[in-house]
Write a protein that holds these residues in place. Structure first.
Motif, PDB file in Angstrom:
ATOM      1  N   SER A   1       0.684  -1.237   0.016  1.00 13.73           N
ATOM      2  CA  SER A   1      -0.005  -0.087  -0.092  1.00 13.73           C
ATOM      3  C   SER A   1       0.764   1.328   0.012  1.00 13.73           C
ATOM      4  N   ASN A   2       2.242   1.163   0.021  1.00  9.90           N
ATOM      5  CA  ASN A   2       3.019   2.376  -0.120  1.00  9.90           C
ATOM      6  C   ASN A   2       3.566   2.694  -0.990  1.00  9.90           C
ATOM      7  N   TYR A   3       2.913   2.352  -2.434  1.00  6.72           N
ATOM      8  CA  TYR A   3       3.219   2.537  -3.626  1.00  6.72           C
ATOM      9  C   TYR A   3       2.093   3.153  -4.507  1.00  6.72           C
ATOM     10  N   PHE A   4       2.294   3.800  -5.469  1.00  8.18           N
ATOM     11  CA  PHE A   4       1.642   4.432  -6.575  1.00  8.18           C
ATOM     12  C   PHE A   4       1.759   3.401  -7.691  1.00  8.18           C
ATOM     13  N   ILE A   5       0.750   2.849  -8.479  1.00 12.58           N
ATOM     14  CA  ILE A   5       0.716   1.858  -9.382  1.00 12.58           C
ATOM     15  C   ILE A   5       0.154   2.259 -10.658  1.00 12.58           C
TER      16      ILE A   5
ATOM     17  N   CYS B   1       2.094  -0.982 -17.779  1.00 11.60           N
ATOM     18  CA  CYS B   1       1.208  -1.219 -16.822  1.00 11.60           C
ATOM     19  C   CYS B   1       1.088  -2.367 -15.766  1.00 11.60           C
ATOM     20  N   ARG B   2       0.790  -1.907 -14.706  1.00  5.76           N
ATOM     21  CA  ARG B   2       0.871  -3.104 -13.483  1.00  5.76           C
ATOM     22  C   ARG B   2      -0.488  -3.260 -12.807  1.00  5.76           C
ATOM     23  N   CYS B   3      -1.619  -2.810 -13.425  1.00  4.62           N
ATOM     24  CA  CYS B   3      -2.894  -2.989 -13.034  1.00  4.62           C
ATOM     25  C   CYS B   3      -3.979  -3.097 -14.105  1.00  4.62           C
ATOM     26  N   VAL B   4      -4.483  -4.147 -14.485  1.00  4.37           N
ATOM     27  CA  VAL B   4      -5.305  -4.147 -15.638  1.00  4.37           C
ATOM     28  C   VAL B   4      -6.909  -4.677 -15.222  1.00  4.37           C
ATOM     29  N   GLU B   5      -7.685  -4.319 -15.806  1.00  2.03           N
ATOM     30  CA  GLU B   5      -9.216  -4.703 -15.683  1.00  2.03           C
ATOM     31  C   GLU B   5      -9.661  -5.630 -16.636  1.00  2.03           C
ATOM     32  N   ILE B   6     -10.469  -6.551 -16.150  1.00  6.15           N
ATOM     33  CA  ILE B   6     -11.352  -7.322 -16.947  1.00  6.15           C
ATOM     34  C   ILE B   6     -12.774  -7.380 -16.689  1.00  6.15           C
ATOM     35  N   ASP B   7     -13.622  -6.999 -17.319  1.00  6.74           N
ATOM     36  CA  ASP B   7     -15.129  -7.271 -17.129  1.00  6.74           C
ATOM     37  C   ASP B   7     -15.651  -8.435 -17.634  1.00  6.74           C
TER      38      ASP B   7
ATOM     39  N   GLN C   1      -3.600   4.862  -4.435  1.00  2.01           N
ATOM     40  CA  GLN C   1      -2.450   3.961  -5.059  1.00  2.01           C
ATOM     41  C   GLN C   1      -2.796   3.716  -6.619  1.00  2.01           C
ATOM     42  N   ILE C   2      -4.064   3.303  -6.672  1.00  2.00           N
ATOM     43  CA  ILE C   2      -4.471   2.793  -8.026  1.00  2.00           C
ATOM     44  C   ILE C   2      -5.374   3.937  -8.704  1.00  2.00           C
ATOM     45  N   VAL C   3      -5.091   4.687  -9.538  1.00  3.79           N
ATOM     46  CA  VAL C   3      -5.701   5.631 -10.295  1.00  3.79           C
ATOM     47  C   VAL C   3      -5.830   5.047 -11.835  1.00  3.79           C
ATOM     48  N   ALA C   4      -7.048   4.275 -12.068  1.00  6.47           N
ATOM     49  CA  ALA C   4      -6.978   3.820 -13.469  1.00  6.47           C
ATOM     50  C   ALA C   4      -7.505   4.508 -14.622  1.00  6.47           C
ATOM     51  N   LEU C   5      -6.646   4.623 -15.451  1.00  4.90           N
ATOM     52  CA  LEU C   5      -6.873   5.491 -16.638  1.00  4.90           C
ATOM     53  C   LEU C   5      -7.300   4.794 -18.112  1.00  4.90           C
ATOM     54  N   ASN C   6      -7.706   5.530 -19.141  1.00 10.31           N
ATOM     55  CA  ASN C   6      -8.085   4.867 -20.255  1.00 10.31           C
ATOM     56  C   ASN C   6      -6.937   5.006 -21.122  1.00 10.31           C
ATOM     57  N   TRP C   7      -6.129   3.928 -21.224  1.00  8.81           N
ATOM     58  CA  TRP C   7      -5.032   3.970 -22.160  1.00  8.81           C
ATOM     59  C   TRP C   7      -5.144   4.227 -23.420  1.00  8.81           C
ATOM     60  N   GLN C   8      -6.344   3.740 -23.903  1.00 13.67           N
ATOM     61  CA  GLN C   8      -6.310   3.961 -25.443  1.00 13.67           C
ATOM     62  C   GLN C   8      -6.440   5.493 -26.015  1.00 13.67           C
TER      63      GLN C   8
ATOM     64  N   GLY D   1       6.739   0.412 -12.921  1.00 17.26           N
ATOM     65  CA  GLY D   1       5.357   0.527 -12.905  1.00 17.26           C
ATOM     66  C   GLY D   1       4.803   0.736 -11.366  1.00 17.26           C
ATOM     67  N   TRP D   2       5.675   0.551 -10.501  1.00 15.64           N
ATOM     68  CA  TRP D   2       5.330   0.991  -9.279  1.00 15.64           C
ATOM     69  C   TRP D   2       6.521   2.009  -8.643  1.00 15.64           C
ATOM     70  N   VAL D   3       5.790   2.967  -8.167  1.00 15.49           N
ATOM     71  CA  VAL D   3       6.505   4.013  -7.640  1.00 15.49           C
ATOM     72  C   VAL D   3       6.377   4.290  -6.028  1.00 15.49           C
ATOM     73  N   LEU D   4       7.312   4.455  -5.034  1.00 11.22           N
ATOM     74  CA  LEU D   4       7.372   4.578  -3.680  1.00 11.22           C
ATOM     75  C   LEU D   4       6.785   5.847  -3.515  1.00 11.22           C
ATOM     76  N   LYS D   5       5.641   6.054  -2.427  1.00  7.03           N
ATOM     77  CA  LYS D   5       4.989   7.230  -2.108  1.00  7.03           C
ATOM     78  C   LYS D   5       6.237   8.213  -1.579  1.00  7.03           C
ATOM     79  N   PRO D   6       5.858   9.277  -1.560  1.00  5.91           N
ATOM     80  CA  PRO D   6       7.087  10.337  -0.796  1.00  5.91           C
ATOM     81  C   PRO D   6       6.668   9.840   0.807  1.00  5.91           C
ATOM     82  N   ALA D   7       7.479  10.193   1.667  1.00  7.33           N
ATOM     83  CA  ALA D   7       7.787   9.776   2.940  1.00  7.33           C
ATOM     84  C   ALA D   7       6.607   9.940   3.894  1.00  7.33           C
TER      85      ALA D   7
END
Length: 642
Positions: A126-130, A160-166, A483-490, A508-514
Motif C-alpha cells: 500500500s506504500n506505492y503508486f501503481i 501497466c501493472r494493474c489491468v481490468e477485466i469485465d 495507489q491505483i488511479v485507473a486510466l483509459n490507456w487507449q 510500474g510501481w513508485v514509492l510514495k513520498p515519505a
C-alpha cells in the motif's frame, strides 16, 4: 512532441485523433506508461536539421568556454555538476568535439529526464503508486468500440501493472441433434442477423442501444423470471447457462466486454493467455488483475479453472504464510511478490466480530462504527456516482462464489460504505470509487481519507459520463494517497501524459513520498510533505519534422507553438476544501506558451518561458507538461488545432 503529432496525423480527420487502436509494433516506444523513458530507441534522434545543428554548435561553444570540454577534467566537471550524469557518458563525448557533443544528445544520453532511481521494494504494497488501466479490453470509446486481447499486450509492454477485466456469461453451444439442421438454422440466423444489422446501421446510437437493452428504467427485452436456485442472468443472455463440462469446446465459457453497450466481446480464456504471455515482459514487479464479475456461479467456476491453468506458478492463490488467519492477514512487501499475479475480486462483507476492531501495528484506523453493510455482489459496484453512464443500467448482480473470492488473497474488494466501517480496517481490503465520489469523500473527511490511504488500498476510476474514454486528472488523487488511479490507456490526453510523468523509466510501481507511507505520523495531506516555491526557466531552441495534420498538404499553412503547463497542488486540496471545478479540469492552472512559427521546422530563437514564485511545490507530486499545438490557417475563419 513529435510522437504525439505523428499519432494524430495517422488518424483520419473524421475520427477522434486522441483515441487509437493498440499498437503492436514496438508498443514500448509508446508513451503513457513509463516504458518509453527507459527504452533507448524512444530517446534517440536519427538526424538533426540545419537549425538544430546550428544551435547545438552554439551551446557547445558556450559550455566549452566555461568548462573546457577538450580536457577530461572539464568534461567530468560538466557531466557531474551540470548534467548530473554518470561518468560512463565520457565514452560518448570522447574528446569533447562538436560532433561528439551532438552525438551525446542524439543518442538519448542528454535526455532532460533523469534516469529513475532503483525502487525500494521493502515496504508493504500500500506504500506505492501503481501504473493502472481502466476497461483495459477496449480499443476506443466506451460505447461502441471493439474489445481486443491486443489491448492487454499493449498496456503490459508499456509498463501497466494493474489491468481490468469485465467478465460476463458466455453463450452456450448449439444443442441441435442434427448437423444439417444446425447448419441450415445457422444460415437462416446469419441472414436474419445481416438484415437486422443493415437496419440498425441506419439508426442512431441511442436507438440502437434502446433496441438492445430497452429504455432506461424499463425491463430489458426477453427478461426471464428469477429462479430461486440460480443467480440472475445478464439481460442479453438468450438461454440459461447450463453447468459446464470439462471439454472447453462443448461448453459455454465466460466472455469479456463492456456491459450494456455496443462493444464487441472476446473469450475470457484468450485474455488470460495474453496476460500470461506478457505479464512480466517489461517489469518483474507484481501485476494486479482487477475482476469485474457479472457471471453466474457456473461461469465463475470456469473463471477460476482458466486462471489457475494459464497463470499457474505466477498466480497468488494462497497467503505467503498459509498459517496466518485470514482476518489478520497483512500486506506483504513488494519484494516478496516479484513475478506474481494478484487478483482483485469482490468479497462478502465481514460479519461484526470483536476481532475486527483490533487494528494491526500497521493500522491507524478511525473509530469503528456498527456495521451497516449487506452482502456485496459485483466486483466493483457503482459508488455514489452511479447515474452517469451506460454501465449504470440495471446490471445483473452475481454473487461471487467462494472459490473465486478466495483468489483475492491480498486485494479483496468491498462496497464503499464509509471509512469507519469494519471492512475499512481489514489490511487486505480495497475500495473502488469513481472520481466524483472520491472528490466528495476528500471534501467531507480529508483527514480520514488520507489516513486510510497510508495503510490501505484505494482505487479511483473515471466516471461513467466519459463516454469518449477521456481521463480524470490523476495527480489530484495521487496527492490524496490513492495507489491505483485507473486510466483509459487507449486515449492520449493530459491524464495519460501525467501518468507517463509519474512512471517514466520505472517498473510500474513508485514509492510514495515519505509522508504518505504507513510509517509516517502525518495525519493530513497538508502536513505530509514539505513544500517549496519554484522558479522555473525553460529555453526553446527549435523543432524539426513536425508531421502535418491529415487534412493539410502545405507546410506553410500551419503554425506550431508549444504550451507549458504546471500541475501543482491547489491550496483547496491541502485544506480539504471543494476543489475548483470539482477536479474535472485536467489542464494545468499555471501555463504559458511560445510564439508560433509557420513551418514544420520551427526556430524558436532561444525563447525563454519563465515561472516565478510558484508556491506549494513538492517534487514527487508536481508535474510539467509540454503540449505541441498546431494551428491550420488554410481555411479563412476556420482554424483547426492538433
Amino acid at each position: 512532441m513529435a510522437d504525439a503529432a505523428a499519432a494524430a496525423a495517422a488518424v483520419p480527420p473524421n475520427k477522434d485523433h486522441k483515441v487509437g487502436v493498440p499498437k503492436l509494433d514496438e508498443p514500448q516506444l509508446q508513451a503513457g506508461g513509463g516504458s518509453a523513458a527507459a527504452t533507448t530507441k524512444a530517446r534517440t534522434v536519427e538526424s538533426l536539421s540545419t537549425t538544430l545543428s546550428k544551435y547545438l554548435k552554439t551551446i557547445h561553444d558556450e559550455v566549452d568556454k566555461k568548462y573546457q570540454l577538450s580536457t577530461k577534467e572539464g568534461l567530468t566537471k560538466w557531466l557531474t555538476e551540470e548534467q548530473q550524469a554518470p561518468l560512463s557518458d565520457l565514452e560518448t563525448l570522447k574528446e569533447g568535439s562538436v560532433s561528439h557533443f551532438a552525438n551525446y544528445f542524439t543518442t538519448g544520453l542528454g535526455n532532460v529526464m533523469k534516469p529513475s532511481q532503483p525502487i525500494d521494494t521493502t515496504f508493504p504494497l500500500s506504500n506505492y503508486f501503481i501504473s493502472s488501466s481502466h476497461n483495459t479490453y477496449l480499443t476506443g470509446n466506451q460505447l461502441a468500440s471493439d474489445s481486443s486481447v491486443d489491448a492487454y499486450k499493449n498496456v503490459l509492454v508499456r509498463g501497466c501493472r494493474c489491468v481490468e477485466i469485465d467478465v460476463w456469461d458466455g453463450e452456450p453451444p448449439s444443442s441441435s441433434s442434427s448437423e444439417d439442421e444446425a447448419a441450415g438454422a445457422n444460415a437462416s440466423k446469419s441472414k436474419d442477423k445481416k438484415d437486422k444489422k443493415d437496419k440498425k446501421e441506419k439508426l442512431s446510437l441511442r436507438k440502437r442501444l434502446e433496441l438492445r437493452f430497452g429504455r432506461k428504467g424499463s425491463p430489458p427485452p426477453e427478461e426471464k423470471p428469477k429462479e430461486a436456485s440460480s443467480a440472475e442472468q445478464p439481460t442479453n443472455t438468450v438461454e440459461r447457462i447450463i453447468p459446464w463440462v470439462s471439454n472447453s469446446s462443448t461448453r459455454a465459457e465466460p466472455r469479456v466486454l463492456h456491459g450494456f453497450t455496443l462493444t464487441s466481446d472476446m473469450p475470457f480464456r484468450s485474455v488470460c493467455a495474453t496476460i500470461r504471455d506478457h505479464a512480466f515482459e517489461f517489469s518483474n514487479l507484481p501485476l494486479i488483475v482487477s475482476l469485474e464479475v457479472h457471471t453466474s456461479p457456473e461461469q465463475q467456476d470456469i473463471m477460476v479453472e482458466i486462471m489457475k491453468h494459464y497463470w499457474g506458478g505466477m498466480l497468488v492463490d494462497l497467503p505467503l504464510d498459509p498459517t496466518e488467519p485470514a482476518e489478520n492477514l497483512k500486506l506483504p512487501t513488494l519484494k516478496e511478490l516479484e513475478n506474481k499475479i494478484l487478483v482483485k475480486v469482490k468479497r462478502a462483507a465481514p460479519k461484526p466480530l470483536a476481532s475486527a476492531a483490533k487494528p494491526t501495528p500497521l493500522q491507524t484506523p478511525a473509530e469503528l462504527s456498527k456495521p451497516t453493510t449487506k452482502e456485496s455482489t459485483t466486483s466493483d459496484p457503482p459508488s455514489s456516482d452511479n447515474s452517469d453512464g451506460p454501465e449504470n443500467a440495471t446490471a445483473p448482480k452475481a454473487k461471487v462464489i467462494e472459490s473465486l473470492s478466495r483468489l483475492g488473497v491480498y486485494f479483496g474488494g468491498y462496497s464503499y460504505k464509509g471509512l469507519n466501517t469494519p471492512e475499512a480496517n481489514i489490511p487486505t481490503h480495497v475500495f473502488s470509487l469513481s472520481e466524483k465520489a472520491l472528490i466528495e469523500v476528500h471534501e467531507t473527511d480529508p483527514v480520514a481519507l488520507f489516513t486510510h490511504n497510508k495503510n490501505f488500498f484505494m482505487r479511483a476510476y473515471p466516471k461513467g459520463l466519459r463516454l469518449n474514454s477521456s481521463n480524470l486528472n490523476p495527480s489530484i488523487f495521487w496527492r490524496q494517497g490513492v495507489q491505483i488511479v485507473a486510466l483509459n490507456w487507449q486515449r492520449w490526453d493530459c491524464g495519460m501524459m501525467l501518468n507517463e510523468a509519474m512512471f517514466a523509466g520505472t517498473p510500474g510501481w513508485v514509492l510514495k513520498p515519505a509522508g504518505y507511507r504507513s510509517t509516517s505520523t502525518g495525519k493530513t495531506q497538508k502536513d505530509a510533505v514539505t513544500r517549496h516555491s519554484l522558479d522555473l526557466s525553460i529555453e526553446f531552441f527549435a523543432g524539426q519534422n513536425i508531421p502535418l495534420p491529415p487534412e493539410e498538404d502545405d507546410p506553410k499553412d500551419f503554425k506550431p507553438y508549444v504550451k507549458v503547463e504546471l500541475h501543482v497542488e491547489k491550496p483547496e486540496e491541502r485544506q480539504g476544501e471543494p476543489i475548483p471545478g470539482g477536479g474535472k479540469n485536467t489542464k494545468g492552472d499555471i501555463k504559458k506558451k511560445t510564439k508560433s512559427q509557420r513551418t514544420p521546422d520551427p526556430d524558436f530563437g532561444r525563447e525563454i518561458i519563465e515561472f516565478k514564485g510558484v508556491k506549494g511545490v513538492t517534487e514527487e507530486l508536481t508535474f510539467v507538461r509540454y503540449v505541441l499545438f498546431i494551428y491550420s490557417v488554410h481555411i479563412p475563419g476556420h482554424p483547426t488545432s492538433r
